[in-house]
Design an enzyme around this catalytic site. Sequence first.
Site, mmCIF file in Angstrom:
data_model
loop_
_atom_site.group_PDB
_atom_site.id
_atom_site.type_symbol
_atom_site.label_atom_id
_atom_site.label_comp_id
_atom_site.label_asym_id
_atom_site.label_seq_id
_atom_site.Cartn_x
_atom_site.Cartn_y
_atom_site.Cartn_z
ATOM 1 N N SER A 208 0.596 -1.051 0.081
ATOM 2 C CA SER A 208 0.155 -0.023 -0.368
ATOM 3 C C SER A 208 1.033 1.235 -0.284
ATOM 4 C CB SER A 208 -0.729 -0.238 0.971
ATOM 5 O OG SER A 208 -2.572 0.784 1.418
ATOM 6 N N ASP A 361 -9.692 -4.093 -4.811
ATOM 7 C CA ASP A 361 -8.815 -3.006 -4.251
ATOM 8 C C ASP A 361 -9.163 -1.560 -5.443
ATOM 9 O OD1 ASP A 361 -6.875 -1.450 -2.793
ATOM 10 O OD2 ASP A 361 -5.702 -2.954 -4.127
ATOM 11 N N HIS A 391 -7.601 -5.789 -0.373
ATOM 12 C CA HIS A 391 -6.575 -4.667 -0.151
ATOM 13 C C HIS A 391 -5.937 -5.394 1.454
ATOM 14 C CE1 HIS A 391 -4.208 -0.890 -0.219
ATOM 15 N NE2 HIS A 391 -4.618 -0.689 0.770
#
Length: 424
Positions: A208, A361, A391
Amino acid sequence: MAGDKQKKKGSHLIAGGTIVRVGVLVLLMAAVLYRPLPEKMTHSTIDKVAMHIIEPVLRLSYYYPSRLCPTAYCMMYWTRGTLNTLSRLIGPMFDWDPNLLMETTHWDGVKVRVYHPRNNATESDGAIIFIHGGGFVLGNTEMYESVTRTMAKMMSTRLFVSIDYRLAPETVFPGGLEDCEKVLEYVIDNGPSMYGVDPRKIVVMGDSAGGNLVAAITQRRRARKAEPKILGQVLLYPLLQMSDLQTYSYRYFRREMDGLAVVGERTASATALFRYAEAATTNGHVGEEARRLREQLMDYNVLPAAFRDDANGTDLPQPVQGNQELMDYVTPFLTNPDFAPMMQSDLSDLPRALIATCEFDVLRDEGAIYAHRLKEAGVPTQWIHYEHGFHAMLNFHNELEIARESLADIKEWTMRVLREAEFE
């Protein structure tokens, strides 16, 4: 005697009634909390059952309470505290492992979590540096302890380091990025003498926002012509730009997953757009300069057809609600590759890459586009897309089979790259 029997019978009736009431209450709560998850989310029955437990717990603990916060800062601090607590509950109980020596220390003023194998029983004399995610405002080495400890054992390298870089909004950009660069330089300079690390065999990985920092570090190091070069970069569902919050994957997430406690745009836009997250969802934060650069560097035609078909959100973008104050505030960030690595026009001569994206995501599309651009620039790149993934799934590697499969893929790529370096 008769009185005693009567009392016992009454006690049993009360106990039985209490159990029934508790049972009814549990069923009612389950009915209220139940939210159907997308059919393709995770692929095994066990994973699906686990997610129907994990997601409501997250909704109850941080998602719903944070929505009661009067300010964005209140929401952030509540989310930080809750996720830190939950991670401790599902993470390792003891600060000891039969296979690893571990310590938390500071390198050049930056807090790090260090793992190295007992008796130097390794497959490689390389090192791995891990940078955690959290939208630049959440996360720390403690929250990621379960993931990083597992990775350190799986990778079997001389050194594995997790960086506790400073977070926004307390530390402004580029403070966190500079912290990560300090740790990288420390490993290069001191890793050989302290741990027997070959500084030519360093793989940097992050998830991320951590993937963003990895991409920025590799670009900045190339610009300085720094030696030795980083051997490899691993970007796990990376956050690479904030100029388009109406990509196919953003729109799909809003339409199909709104209200679920799965990481979405509120976290993805949590840094320069922190105070303006709601307005930014229509791209009202994007001025002409940032829009032109985005159109030049983000070609959605390279995405697989499945990303663009009706099942994944070809519904029209929301009308742009322009906000000049917002544009003026964020344009220097949106166009800066150090902040938004996708906005780097030249991606040549970067370290070989592994990029992992997930179907569920908001960041799916930008990861896929970045992988395509790296390949076009001549960078050896492997792109893995998890069509059942979501995610931050790696944080549930103990609970979910799909997360463990992803860890195995990461290990396979990383160790192969390190082995190949032996002959270069």
